[in-house]
Motif scaffolding. Sequence first.
Motif, PDB file in Angstrom:
ATOM      1  N   ASN A 276      -0.292  16.806  10.659  1.00 29.26           N
ATOM      2  CA  ASN A 276       0.304  15.635  10.026  1.00 29.26           C
ATOM      3  C   ASN A 276       1.824  15.611  10.160  1.00 29.26           C
ATOM      4  OD1 ASN A 276      -1.908  14.026   8.596  1.00 29.26           O
ATOM      5  ND2 ASN A 276      -2.372  16.091   7.910  1.00 29.26           N
TER       6      ASN A 276
ATOM      7  N   VAL B   6      -6.551  -1.058   8.462  1.00 28.80           N
ATOM      8  CA  VAL B   6      -5.706   0.135   8.570  1.00 28.80           C
ATOM      9  C   VAL B   6      -5.540   0.800   7.213  1.00 28.80           C
ATOM     10  CG1 VAL B   6      -3.339   0.903   9.009  1.00 28.80           C
ATOM     11  CG2 VAL B   6      -4.484  -0.600  10.643  1.00 28.80           C
ATOM     12  N   VAL B   7      -5.305   0.000   6.172  1.00 30.75           N
ATOM     13  CA  VAL B   7      -5.165   0.543   4.814  1.00 30.75           C
ATOM     14  C   VAL B   7      -6.434   1.280   4.404  1.00 30.75           C
ATOM     15  CG1 VAL B   7      -4.994  -0.099   2.381  1.00 30.75           C
ATOM     16  CG2 VAL B   7      -3.424  -1.111   4.050  1.00 30.75           C
TER      17      VAL B   7
ATOM     18  N   SER C  29      -1.625   9.914   2.382  1.00 27.23           N
ATOM     19  CA  SER C  29      -1.664   8.462   2.439  1.00 27.23           C
ATOM     20  C   SER C  29      -0.272   7.886   2.711  1.00 27.23           C
ATOM     21  CB  SER C  29      -2.218   7.899   1.135  1.00 27.23           C
ATOM     22  OG  SER C  29      -2.213   6.486   1.150  1.00 27.23           O
TER      23      SER C  29
ATOM     24  N   TYR D   9       0.521   8.460   6.424  1.00 24.12           N
ATOM     25  CA  TYR D   9      -0.223   7.539   7.290  1.00 24.12           C
ATOM     26  C   TYR D   9       0.306   6.113   7.169  1.00 24.12           C
ATOM     27  CZ  TYR D   9      -3.499  11.453   7.526  1.00 24.12           C
ATOM     28  OH  TYR D   9      -4.064  12.685   7.714  1.00 24.12           O
ATOM     29  N   ASN D  10       0.750   5.732   5.967  1.00 24.87           N
ATOM     30  CA  ASN D  10       1.316   4.393   5.794  1.00 24.87           C
ATOM     31  C   ASN D  10       2.633   4.251   6.540  1.00 24.87           C
ATOM     32  OD1 ASN D  10       0.013   2.311   3.845  1.00 24.87           O
ATOM     33  ND2 ASN D  10      -0.425   4.280   2.911  1.00 24.87           N
TER      34      ASN D  10
ATOM     35  N   ASN E  89      -6.719   4.542   6.356  1.00 24.95           N
ATOM     36  CA  ASN E  89      -5.730   5.511   5.866  1.00 24.95           C
ATOM     37  C   ASN E  89      -6.200   6.206   4.596  1.00 24.95           C
ATOM     38  OD1 ASN E  89      -3.988   4.956   7.957  1.00 24.95           O
ATOM     39  ND2 ASN E  89      -2.641   3.618   6.770  1.00 24.95           N
ATOM     40  N   TRP E  90      -6.725   5.426   3.650  1.00 25.48           N
ATOM     41  CA  TRP E  90      -7.168   6.011   2.389  1.00 25.48           C
ATOM     42  C   TRP E  90      -8.415   6.867   2.560  1.00 25.48           C
ATOM     43  CZ3 TRP E  90      -4.591   6.878  -1.788  1.00 25.48           C
ATOM     44  CH2 TRP E  90      -3.513   6.060  -2.145  1.00 25.48           C
TER      45      TRP E  90
ATOM     46  N   SER F 245       0.735   4.322  -2.668  1.00 24.42           N
ATOM     47  CA  SER F 245       0.699   5.741  -2.309  1.00 24.42           C
ATOM     48  C   SER F 245       1.806   6.512  -3.016  1.00 24.42           C
ATOM     49  CB  SER F 245       0.830   5.898  -0.790  1.00 24.42           C
ATOM     50  OG  SER F 245      -0.222   5.254  -0.111  1.00 24.42           O
TER      51      SER F 245
ATOM     52  N   SER G  79       1.773   3.827  10.095  1.00 20.52           N
ATOM     53  CA  SER G  79       1.195   2.498  10.320  1.00 20.52           C
ATOM     54  C   SER G  79       2.268   1.416  10.353  1.00 20.52           C
ATOM     55  CB  SER G  79       0.166   2.175   9.227  1.00 20.52           C
ATOM     56  OG  SER G  79      -0.877   3.128   9.210  1.00 20.52           O
TER      57      SER G  79
ATOM     58  N   ALA H  91      -7.214  10.075   4.131  1.00 21.02           N
ATOM     59  CA  ALA H  91      -6.418  10.851   3.175  1.00 21.02           C
ATOM     60  C   ALA H  91      -7.309  11.475   2.102  1.00 21.02           C
ATOM     61  CB  ALA H  91      -5.347   9.958   2.541  1.00 21.02           C
TER      62      ALA H  91
ATOM     63  N   ASN I 274       0.825  -1.205   0.000  1.00 23.29           N
ATOM     64  CA  ASN I 274       0.000   0.000   0.000  1.00 23.29           C
ATOM     65  C   ASN I 274       0.862   1.258   0.000  1.00 23.29           C
ATOM     66  OD1 ASN I 274      -2.708   1.204   0.179  1.00 23.29           O
ATOM     67  ND2 ASN I 274      -2.002   1.941   2.168  1.00 23.29           N
TER      68      ASN I 274
END
Length: 281
Positions: free
Chosen positions: A150, A103-104, A69, A72-73, A107-108, A27, A76, A111, A23
């Motif tokens: 962020n 989680v993916v 994204s 956040y990845n 996150n999306w 991104s 994560s 985002a 993922n």
Amino acid sequence: CTVIFTRLATKDLHKPISILFCNLAVSDLFTSFSGFWIAMLFITNPDITIFGSKDMLAPYALYTTSILSTVYNLVSIGVERYLAVAESMRTRFRVARKHSIAVVFINWVLAFFLGCLPLMGWNCLHGEKSVSVLYSPFCVNYLVFITIPNVVVAFIIPLFTYLRIIIILRKRKLRMKACGQATGTYKSAEIQVARTSIFIWLLALISYAPFFAGVIFDATNHQCHIDLYPGVYIFRNCTAMLITINCLGNPIIYTLKVKILGAKLKALKCLSSNGIRACTI
């Protein structure tokens, strides 16, 4: 694309961390694509990238979404590594595939929601008071709203997780050493985590700190576009290049490790005759 293809073609994808790695590659691919879109707009009609236009809303929104994204990845992945190393030994909790998928998805969704706020009306197409100089027609207050929280998330949470991993590994190494057991594995793991965390911080600092500085300048600047041309816009283009470099650096730090990539790509040639043994990264 190499990361995505390699992971889809091997058996690593069933691992929770591999889902996050794949993922992250998606991104980064979106970030590169949106950056290319903006570059083409700059080549064909540079005025709209300087003075702003409705045509810039969609590419800027996609650019913002993909960057969020990616952030956040990265967070994560740090949290997953912490849970895998620290919590699993204490509570027997294991991060499952469904957790990574959830989680993916989160996150999306987050985002896309934050990145597409300008498309929903939070823009300065019809207002000159708080329009961004660097990223017109975005509003300055919107850029500040998405940047500061962020940046804090991207730096504080990975700092906590990787430091905790290093501390836990060191404690276990000292405990094993006190019992007269070999500590080579824990020493090697501690060095690897420390080295990786340093690379993460340096790459994030080099890639996103100039963009953050640009947003702060944008928020405090009271000059018009013409007065700042061309120096500030050259700086803006350099920040975009650094973010693209981050997209190139992420696979190297997190997934490829050059030798492992070479081994996997070589193994892909033998898919029909030999089974591929998954390599834990």
